[in-house]
Design an enzyme around this catalytic site. Structure first.
Site, PDB file in Angstrom:
ATOM      1  CG  MET A  81      40.773  32.225  34.645  1.00  0.00           C
ATOM      2  SD  MET A  81      39.351  32.207  33.551  1.00  0.00           S
ATOM      3  CE  MET A  81      39.037  33.931  33.339  1.00  0.00           C
ATOM      4  CE1 TYR A 105      49.084  39.300  29.303  1.00  0.00           C
ATOM      5  CE2 TYR A 105      47.797  41.020  30.370  1.00  0.00           C
ATOM      6  CZ  TYR A 105      48.726  40.632  29.433  1.00  0.00           C
ATOM      7  OH  TYR A 105      49.310  41.572  28.616  1.00  0.00           O
ATOM      8  CG  HIS A 156      45.999  37.459  39.794  1.00  0.00           C
ATOM      9  ND1 HIS A 156      46.107  38.152  38.613  1.00  0.00           N
ATOM     10  CD2 HIS A 156      44.826  36.791  39.732  1.00  0.00           C
ATOM     11  CE1 HIS A 156      45.051  37.921  37.860  1.00  0.00           C
ATOM     12  NE2 HIS A 156      44.249  37.102  38.515  1.00  0.00           N
ATOM     13  N   GLY A 174      39.454  37.387  45.035  1.00  0.00           N
ATOM     14  CA  GLY A 174      39.371  38.846  45.154  1.00  0.00           C
ATOM     15  C   GLY A 174      37.919  39.307  45.198  1.00  0.00           C
ATOM     16  CD  GLN A 175      33.886  42.098  47.754  1.00  0.00           C
ATOM     17  OE1 GLN A 175      33.978  41.059  48.400  1.00  0.00           O
ATOM     18  NE2 GLN A 175      32.721  42.599  47.354  1.00  0.00           N
ATOM     19  CG  ASP A 219      35.949  38.506  39.580  1.00  0.00           C
ATOM     20  OD1 ASP A 219      35.423  39.086  38.625  1.00  0.00           O
ATOM     21  OD2 ASP A 219      37.165  38.244  39.624  1.00  0.00           O
ATOM     22  CB  VAL A 259      44.625  45.126  44.240  1.00  0.00           C
ATOM     23  CG1 VAL A 259      45.867  45.993  44.039  1.00  0.00           C
ATOM     24  CG2 VAL A 259      44.825  44.192  45.438  1.00  0.00           C
ATOM     25  CB  SER A 307      40.412  43.529  35.519  1.00  0.00           C
ATOM     26  OG  SER A 307      39.945  42.623  34.540  1.00  0.00           O
ATOM     27  NE  ARG A 350      37.144  39.253  30.313  1.00  0.00           N
ATOM     28  CZ  ARG A 350      36.695  38.259  31.096  1.00  0.00           C
ATOM     29  NH1 ARG A 350      36.561  38.444  32.383  1.00  0.00           N
ATOM     30  NH2 ARG A 350      36.397  37.084  30.575  1.00  0.00           N
TER      31      ARG A 350
HETATM   32  O1  PAF Z   1      38.462  34.614  38.927  1.00  0.00           O
HETATM   33  C1  PAF Z   1      39.002  33.878  38.085  1.00  0.00           C
HETATM   34  O2  PAF Z   1      40.085  34.154  37.597  1.00  0.00           O
HETATM   35  C2  PAF Z   1      38.285  32.611  37.647  1.00  0.00           C
HETATM   36  O3  PAF Z   1      36.921  32.783  37.604  1.00  0.00           O
HETATM   37  C3  PAF Z   1      38.646  31.384  38.500  1.00  0.00           C
HETATM   38  C4  PAF Z   1      38.224  31.577  39.948  1.00  0.00           C
HETATM   39  C5  PAF Z   1      40.154  31.149  38.441  1.00  0.00           C
HETATM   40  C6  PAF Z   1      37.945  30.148  37.947  1.00  0.00           C
HETATM   41  O4  PAF Z   1      38.299  29.884  36.645  1.00  0.00           O
END
Ligand code: PAF
Length: 294
Positions: free
Chosen positions: A42, A44, A49, A159-160, A162, A188, A197, A199
């Site tokens: 998503m 940012y 990532h 990523g683990q 989530d 990470v 994150s 957030r």
């Molecule tokens: O983990 C995220 O950033 C989101 O849930 C994803 C997997 C990109 C789906 O919108």
């Protein structure tokens, strides 16, 4: 459905040939590649990532990233409109990583007029993040299904951090016979243990300092397990005790659950346990987890 991406002007600093906003355009570009790893995001972007991008390139030879703040996985009271966005910075980071294709659709491209299908895993809504955020995983599973259909990656990387999302995506891919291999990479962390994150950018300096309590609570329960404790209640209680020591932290849940079914454990079983939690620091809601062995 609206959102900032729908109205933001496209600012592409990477080779514009490789940044694609339409499904048709992406399919055409993808056709020229063989094996491809996808990192759905998503935006940012942070090091979590970027390490997935590197793994995707290493394992598949070519990597694609998607950047799409998916409105359907946010409840009306959640942070969809203020979710952090910086497309220009993301593009620079992706360029530096040598990512081959970047898919940045607008909301209308993903959910055109008349869109009416959802991927639903009812069991996911009964526990942990699913119980706390009704319909969240319906939004996640649907958009990930769409992204896998559009991108047709050999492997897709998550990523683990989530943890429940990884369980949901793996089950969806298995149940719907999707050919993409789902890869889950370790969380990470910052030097002080805070899980990376997007957030985290919401945190004030005081909240940022307090946010280390999630990792401290998880490692305290992991240490208790390593010392021989197998009882779910004892592990949950240990996490709750550590969280209670941080005045800014308001725990939403602590969990010691089966890593596959995500049901709370009385005793750690043969699959070990997923220790996890959601904690509020002011208005900011953070999640984190650790896997422990039997
Ligand atoms: O983990 C995220 O950033 C989101 O849930 C994803 C997997 C990109 C789906 O919108």
């Amino acid at each position: 459905m609206g959102g900032a991406l729908a109205s933001a002007p496209p600012i592409y600093l990477v080779n514009p040939m490789d940044v694609i906003t339409t499904i048709e355009g992406f399919r055409t570009a993808r056709a020229g590649l063989g094996q491809l790893g996808l990192v759905p995001t998503m935006g940012y972007l942070h090091e979590g990532h970027l390490s997935l991008m590197r793994q995707a390139r290493r394992e598949c030879g070519a990597a694609a990233a998607s950047i799409f703040v998916n409105p359907t996985q946010f409840a009306p009271h959640e942070d969809f409109t203020r979710y952090p966005r910086d497309l220009e910075r993301d593009m620079r980071l992706l360029e530096a990583e040598g990512v081959d294709l970047v898919f940045v659709p607008e909301v209308g491209e993903m959910y055109p007029e008349g869109f009416g299908t959802a991927v639903v895993l009812p069991a996911a809504d009964e526990v942990l993040e699913g119980a706390a955020r009704p319909d969240h995983f319906r939004g996640v599973a649907t958009v990930v299904c769409k992204l896998l259909n559009i991108v047709q990656p050999t492997r897709a990387y998550f990523g683990q951090k989530d943890a429940q999302q990884t369980v949901v995506v793996r089950q969806m891919a298995r149940d719907l016979n999707m050919p993409t291999i789902i890869v889950v990479a370790p969380t990470v962390r910052e030097a002080d243990g805070l899980a990376m994150s997007s957030r985290n950018s919401y945190l004030t300096p005081e909240q940022r300092a307090a946010a280390t309590v999630l990792h401290r609570a998880l490692t305290a329960a992991r240490d208790l397990r390593a010392a021989g404790e197998r009882g779910g209640d004892a592990l949950r209680q240990r996490m709750a005790e550590v969280l209670a020591g941080e005045p800014l932290a308001r725990p939403e849940y602590v969990s010691a659950a089966d890593p596959l079914t995500l049901r709370e454990l009385d005793e750690i079983g043969p699959r070990g346990a997923l220790l996890s939690m959601a904690v509020r620091l002011g208005a900011v809601r953070l999640i984190d987890n650790l896997l422990v062995d039997l």
